[in-house]
Scaffold this motif. Structure first.
Motif, PDB file in Angstrom:
ATOM      1  N   PHE A  17       0.840  -1.210   0.000  1.00  0.00           N
ATOM      2  CA  PHE A  17       0.000   0.000   0.000  1.00  0.00           C
ATOM      3  C   PHE A  17       0.870   1.253   0.000  1.00  0.00           C
ATOM      4  O   PHE A  17       0.662   2.163  -0.809  1.00  0.00           O
ATOM      5  N   GLN A  45      -5.656   6.643  -5.517  1.00  0.00           N
ATOM      6  CA  GLN A  45      -6.998   6.169  -5.145  1.00  0.00           C
ATOM      7  C   GLN A  45      -7.014   4.659  -4.987  1.00  0.00           C
ATOM      8  O   GLN A  45      -7.559   4.122  -4.023  1.00  0.00           O
ATOM      9  N   VAL A  48      -5.493   3.318  -1.766  1.00  0.00           N
ATOM     10  CA  VAL A  48      -6.352   3.420  -0.585  1.00  0.00           C
ATOM     11  C   VAL A  48      -7.404   2.308  -0.598  1.00  0.00           C
ATOM     12  O   VAL A  48      -7.686   1.682   0.430  1.00  0.00           O
ATOM     13  N   ILE A  49      -7.946   2.027  -1.793  1.00  0.00           N
ATOM     14  CA  ILE A  49      -8.937   0.953  -1.906  1.00  0.00           C
ATOM     15  C   ILE A  49      -8.298  -0.387  -1.549  1.00  0.00           C
ATOM     16  O   ILE A  49      -8.876  -1.205  -0.822  1.00  0.00           O
ATOM     17  N   PHE A  51      -5.810  -0.852   0.429  1.00  0.00           N
ATOM     18  CA  PHE A  51      -5.630  -0.880   1.882  1.00  0.00           C
ATOM     19  C   PHE A  51      -6.915  -1.328   2.574  1.00  0.00           C
ATOM     20  O   PHE A  51      -6.902  -2.180   3.469  1.00  0.00           O
ATOM     21  N   LEU A  52      -8.052  -0.754   2.129  1.00  0.00           N
ATOM     22  CA  LEU A  52      -9.349  -1.120   2.728  1.00  0.00           C
ATOM     23  C   LEU A  52      -9.620  -2.606   2.566  1.00  0.00           C
ATOM     24  O   LEU A  52     -10.105  -3.270   3.492  1.00  0.00           O
ATOM     25  N   ILE A  55      -7.188  -4.828   4.864  1.00  0.00           N
ATOM     26  CA  ILE A  55      -7.441  -4.914   6.306  1.00  0.00           C
ATOM     27  C   ILE A  55      -8.655  -5.769   6.613  1.00  0.00           C
ATOM     28  O   ILE A  55      -8.840  -6.195   7.745  1.00  0.00           O
ATOM     29  N   ASN A  80     -15.900  -9.856   7.422  1.00  0.00           N
ATOM     30  CA  ASN A  80     -16.696  -8.636   7.573  1.00  0.00           C
ATOM     31  C   ASN A  80     -17.010  -8.075   6.183  1.00  0.00           C
ATOM     32  O   ASN A  80     -16.104  -7.761   5.423  1.00  0.00           O
ATOM     33  N   LEU A  82     -18.526  -5.252   5.378  1.00  0.00           N
ATOM     34  CA  LEU A  82     -18.641  -3.799   5.233  1.00  0.00           C
ATOM     35  C   LEU A  82     -17.491  -3.170   4.446  1.00  0.00           C
ATOM     36  O   LEU A  82     -17.749  -2.379   3.532  1.00  0.00           O
ATOM     37  N   PRO A  83     -16.210  -3.512   4.744  1.00  0.00           N
ATOM     38  CA  PRO A  83     -15.135  -2.895   3.960  1.00  0.00           C
ATOM     39  C   PRO A  83     -15.273  -3.143   2.460  1.00  0.00           C
ATOM     40  O   PRO A  83     -14.938  -2.263   1.651  1.00  0.00           O
ATOM     41  N   LEU A  86     -17.742  -0.675   1.193  1.00  0.00           N
ATOM     42  CA  LEU A  86     -17.094   0.646   1.125  1.00  0.00           C
ATOM     43  C   LEU A  86     -16.197   0.717  -0.094  1.00  0.00           C
ATOM     44  O   LEU A  86     -16.155   1.714  -0.815  1.00  0.00           O
ATOM     45  N   THR A  89     -18.094   1.317  -3.307  1.00  0.00           N
ATOM     46  CA  THR A  89     -18.485   2.712  -3.433  1.00  0.00           C
ATOM     47  C   THR A  89     -17.283   3.574  -3.803  1.00  0.00           C
ATOM     48  O   THR A  89     -17.374   4.442  -4.673  1.00  0.00           O
ATOM     49  N   ALA A  90     -16.138   3.292  -3.132  1.00  0.00           N
ATOM     50  CA  ALA A  90     -14.946   4.101  -3.415  1.00  0.00           C
ATOM     51  C   ALA A  90     -14.490   3.902  -4.856  1.00  0.00           C
ATOM     52  O   ALA A  90     -14.029   4.848  -5.498  1.00  0.00           O
ATOM     53  N   VAL A  93     -16.696   6.038  -7.030  1.00  0.00           N
ATOM     54  CA  VAL A  93     -16.301   7.442  -6.917  1.00  0.00           C
ATOM     55  C   VAL A  93     -15.031   7.693  -7.732  1.00  0.00           C
ATOM     56  O   VAL A  93     -14.923   8.675  -8.471  1.00  0.00           O
TER      57      VAL A  93
END
Lengths: 125, 489
Positions: A17, A45, A48-49, A51-52, A55, A80, A82-83, A86, A89-90, A93
């Motif tokens: 990352f 960008q 960062v994605i 990295f999400l 993790i 999980n 949720l990441p 996210l 969505t990222a 964007v």
């Protein structure tokens, strides 16, 4: 020193990352070509994605749908979600931003006949 | 019904924006009256929402009924409702102003303009209400993408400014998202109230500190805080005249509001990270921005450029108020934010009128038409009073509250920064008035005629609002004290 070094080596995802992020940032700062700047921006960008996603990874875990209705829930068996949501969505964007950036690049090229930042600045003055 | 008001406020401009290309495909001239009508309704609903919140307490809206902390929560509290009234009124004025300017300044892309501006307004509404960090990121990006489009919509010189804005804005958004993912990795939650419970125990964690730092850098770029302000003056100066008032008055202020939310609602404001109190950091950054922004404004010749740097210095003054950590300073900062949004809109309306009607861009040119432009000169005097901060205007009472708060907190550096920035503001307006009244440049012979009604309306309303905010400052400050204070202040 050795401790820090081994701590870094043990986290290859974080290392990747950091490398991608800084690489993208370096391209954004040093290149004069506008499309290259956009590529650098997209790398930042994406890092960062990445990295999400990294993790939220878990060894041996699967989609968060219950195996059976009767057994008790073992949280270790499920990832999980949720990441990942996210991340989706990222990504959307990021795609939208890149689209607007490319459209601006095309318009700049049509007007100034160049994508080189310094040439454009010269022509502005 | 009343608990649906936040969602209605968001959906009104969003639906208008989405249906605009379909409805106005054949009839381009419909887009202006439709947008004005939608925004009038939005103003009424936001006033209703403020009334409702002031009398019945804050409204919590949870999307799809998914319980907090898992679902996305919106809260219409006093602060959000006040800002929303401001937002809807200023965007209505901006769209009214765009009527006669848009055909010329937008180069025929009228429908594009109305779609993007309505999208921008709905995204800003989302930022104001949202209590979810990731939801905030999405709305920040929707607002930012609409702004890039709006700056570049007419082509020309603005394209390059829009591209720089895009590169820096996206870098800011990436930093913010990185900060959010750090916090999520440590706490496992994105809801602000839930984070507020967990973060104070985790301040030793390097990941939390780094995450907060990344979020602040990201939002700092979005709100044009001084080391990160380089995108802002060019983008607002070369943006079409019907675009810059809305952008200048709302986008940076709403990003600042998001910062205030994180400092006061997520973090406990009195905490210190590695022995540095965060509020001290905010006040110092604010002081730097206030002084540096105003000194850069003094060096400009282009009207819009000068006003944009003035906006940067006012962001700093708001932050000084926010950073004092007492009620007087906080309310002063928020009250100054209201004033500053109105003043920025007014100044860019003025610059728009000056260019569209009188073909004036620089300080020298404005001296040539001063005698023929009573509306321009008259409203400029009111705006100058407000920007400098002289007694009958809202600007004075905002600065007064901020200085009182700074004295209460014993921070005399902040007081000095506000005063110095006021002096510099006085200096650049003196430069402007010297050009108008001393007639150093020969007046033009051209007859310009009356300015259109909507120009008179927007200049008149914003100038009156600067005065009214001053005359009714004590009830407004009282209302902010009663309803808009963060928890624990």
């Amino acid at each position: 020193m050795v401790d820090t070094f081994s701590a870094v080596i043990q986290r290859p995802n974080l290392l990747t990352f950091v490398i991608i992020f800084l690489w993208g940032f370096y391209i954004m700062v040093t290149r004069y070509n506008l499309v290259k700047k956009l590529i650098g921006m997209y790398l930042v960008q994406t890092s960062v994605i990445y990295f999400l996603v990294s993790i939220s990874a878990k060894k041996g875990a699967t989609v968060p749908i219950l195996f059976s209705a009767t057994e008790s829930v073992q949280a270790a068996n499920y990832a999980n979600p949720l990441p990942h949501v996210l991340t989706l969505t990222a990504i959307v964007v990021g795609v939208a931003t890149t689209g607007v950036g490319l459209a601006l690049c095309a318009a700049i090229y049509r007007r100034y006949g160049s994508l080189d930042e310094q040439e454009i600045i010269e022509r502005l003055e | 019904m009343s608990h649906q008001l936040p969602a209605i406020l968001f959906l009104l401009p969003l639906f208008a924006a989405i249906s605009m290309p379909v409805v106005c495909l054949k009839h381009r001239h419909w887009s202006h009256p439709i947008s004005v009508a939608v925004l009038v309704v939005m103003v009424l609903v936001s006033v209703l929402n403020l009334y409702n919140v002031a009398h019945h307490g804050e409204v919590r809206y949870v999307f799809s009924g998914w319980t907090v902390p898992f679902g996305i929560e919106w809260v219409a509290d006093g602060l959000a409702s006040v800002i929303l009234v401001l937002l809807s009124v200023l965007s209505l004025l901006g769209v009214v102003f765009a009527g006669p300017t848009s055909p010329k300044s937008l180069g025929g892309r009228i429908v594009h303009y109305y779609i993007l501006i309505l999208l921008l307004i709905s995204a800003l509404t989302g930022i104001v209400f949202s209590r979810d960090l990731f939801n905030l990121f999405v709305f920040l990006e929707v607002a930012a993408i609409s702004s890039y489009g709006l700056v570049g919509v007419a082509g020309g010189r603005a394209l390059f400014a829009a591209f720089r804005y895009l590169i820096l804005g996206t870098l800011g958004a990436s930093f913010y998202l990185l900060g959010v993912s750090y916090l999520y990795a440590v706490t496992g939650t994105l809801n602000m109230a839930d984070l507020a419970d967990k973060i104070p125990l985790l301040l030793d964690s390097k990941a939390v500190v780094a995450g907060l730092l990344f979020m602040f850098i990201g939002l700092g770029i979005k709100m044009a805080l001084v080391p990160f302000h380089v995108w802002m003056p060019a983008a607002y100066t070369y943006a079409p005249d019907s675009v810059s008032p809305v952008l200048a008055s709302l986008v940076t202020k709403v990003a600042l509001l998001a910062w205030v939310r994180i400092i006061y609602w997520v973090l406990n404001a009195s905490i210190a990270i590695y022995d540095i109190p965060i509020l001290l950091l905010v006040a110092v950054l604010g002081s730097l921005a206030a002084v540096i922004g105003a000194s850069l404004a003094l060096a400009q010749r282009d009207l819009k450029m000068m006003f944009a740097y003035g906006g940067i210095s006012h962001i700093g003054i708001i932050l000084i108020g926010i950073g004092q950590g007492n009620q007087t300073g906080f309310v002063g900062g928020i009250f100054y934010l209201l004033n500053d949004a109105v003043m920025q809109a007014a100044l860019f309306f003025l610059a728009g009128v000056a260019f569209c009607h009188y073909k004036v861009r620089t300080i020298e040119d404005i001296g040539r038409v001063g005698k023929q432009a009573p509306w321009l000169t008259g409203s400029l005097i009111v705006m100058a009073l407000g920007m400098i901060g002289l007694p009958p205007t809202g600007g004075f009472f905002g600065k007064w509250q901020i200085i009182l708060g700074a004295i209460e907190a014993g921070s005399y550096v902040s007081v000095a920064a506000v005063l110095l920035s006021t002096l510099l503001t006085l200096a650049y307006f003196v430069k402007l008035f010297e050009a108008i009244f001393r007639q150093t440049s020969a007046p033009l012979d051209v007859k310009f005629g009356e300015i259109p009604l909507s120009f008179k309306l927007t200049l008149g309303v914003t100038s009156a609002a600067i005065m009214i905010l001053g005359l009714f400052s004590s009830p407004i400050v009282q209302m902010l004290l009663n309803h808009a204070l963060p928890p624990g202040l």
